[in-house]
Enzyme design. Sequence first.
Site, mmCIF file in Angstrom:
data_model
loop_
_atom_site.group_PDB
_atom_site.id
_atom_site.type_symbol
_atom_site.label_atom_id
_atom_site.label_comp_id
_atom_site.label_asym_id
_atom_site.label_seq_id
_atom_site.Cartn_x
_atom_site.Cartn_y
_atom_site.Cartn_z
ATOM 1 N N LYS A 281 0.798 -1.273 0.026
ATOM 2 C CA LYS A 281 -0.005 -0.031 -0.105
ATOM 3 C C LYS A 281 0.807 1.005 -0.039
ATOM 4 C CE LYS A 281 -4.462 0.952 0.279
ATOM 5 N NZ LYS A 281 -5.581 0.203 -0.043
ATOM 6 N N ASP B 190 -6.904 4.405 -4.494
ATOM 7 C CA ASP B 190 -7.680 4.038 -3.152
ATOM 8 C C ASP B 190 -8.256 5.601 -2.635
ATOM 9 O OD1 ASP B 190 -7.753 2.004 -0.731
ATOM 10 O OD2 ASP B 190 -7.283 3.951 0.316
#
Length: 452
Positions: free
Chosen positions: A130, A170
């Site tokens: 991430k 995201d």
Amino acid sequence: MNAQHADALQSFMEEIERRNPGEPEFAQAVHEVAMDIVPYIADKPVYQELKILERMAEPDRIVTFRVVWENDHGEICVNRGFRVQQNNAIGPYKGGIRFHPSVNQSVLKFLAFEQVFKNSLTGLPMGGGKGGADFDPKGKSEREIMRFCQAFMTELYKHIGPNTDVPAGDIGVGGREVGYMFGQYKRIVNRFEGVLTGKSLEFGGSRIRAEATGYGAVYMMEEMLSHHKESIEGKTCLLSGAGNVATYCAEKLIGMGGKVVTMSDSGGFIHDPGGLTHEKLQWIMELKNRRRGRIEEYAREFSGATFHADERPWKVPCDLAFPCATQNEITADDARQLVENGCRGISEGANMPATTEAIRVIQGAKNVLHAPGKAANAGGVAVSGLEMSQNSLRLQWSRAEVDQHLRSIIRGIHDQCVEFGTAADGHVDYFKGANIAGFNKVAAAMIAYGVM
Ligand code: NDP
Ligand code: 2IT
């Protein structure tokens, strides 16, 4: 959990907290997994001897970097960029990029840790990672967004690649930002390759990728309900968020006969007791994606709807809830409200939207079907995996083909949850099932590689 397991869990978590001070979100995500995995491996000495869970909780590496860019007034701005490469035992690191002022190492480590289990559950060969930056896209001009994305990629490109680490979107990162980042990567390395997913269709994107997370969260709910011979049709649904995940979750629910009565953003929530229609949802998408406006405008546009500033939707009576905004948006009090109002199912579009206490309240109720984010929102990364496959094949599949893959991947995740999460009384603990199934595959690969 017996006393011995409780002791083992406590000492494991003490060590996590000692090694990761000031990282509450990361500790929360690890705790949620360890609650199921510590008892599961208690009678499996190989996992303990090889310290598999301890190794999974330590990222392979974290890259932190300065991002410098110039705003429209000629001022120099400094942000902090990150990429957490958590675990690549079963495939290249894979996971989104978040641009939000709340981004810090703890938030990205929790997201990267969760991503490892989620990606494993999809059955596709993807490790977990991430990234992001503490950049606030709100109020920025198109050119400022472009300059920021280019500056961010000017460092990130050194650490990623189609077989190394494949980022995507995201919070705060959608098709527009992916386009700017992909363009900058291509310019720097002079190669056109599938290094990012969530690309536009014109340059290697997959059909249904934009829709996939929201659709997948609904498919997961459908699976849970049909396992109990129930369906979505006619059910009143609460949604939070008004971004990528929430809007496509709403679209699929409306298409299946669900009644969507709330949506939200960081300013509050709107309540439309008559339910959203496809036309009203289209208006929200236009508001959010083009005008970049606030959800409160909805209540001025459509009569009968109300806006509730600085509140979340969970007190509105419902059958089903789909948290699709951000972490820890359902507190223990919210959970009690949902349970008291007879909520039957919760499918987590967002990552870790419920606090530890909220999960405890919901699980204590026994009659709420509750799918964790790592299962319920895996549709997004699953279609990212399919985008990688299409890029390797230099092909683009039809909507029907991708949707069929998505449905069968979510069905597979549901079945794994049932396999590993069903208690003697038939109750399915979807958290336990997802944690154990996700763990098993990654652990097997790590054992095969030996000690490293
Ligand atoms: P978007 O940026 O498209 O939308 C986010 C929405 O959530 C906005 O309505 C935003 O409101 C709201 N929101 C964000 N942060 C906060 C906050 N701190 N408090 C209140 N509201 C907030 O993001 P996505 O829809 O892509 O992501 C939503 C969730 O889904 C996240 O948890 C993400 O990690 C998760 N997810 C996303 C996937 C994807 O493919 N995009 C895949 C799997 C999970 P505002 O505009 O006012 O900030
Ligand atoms: O949390 C997530 O799974 C995502 N933001 C999507 C990741 C991806 O690589 O598509």
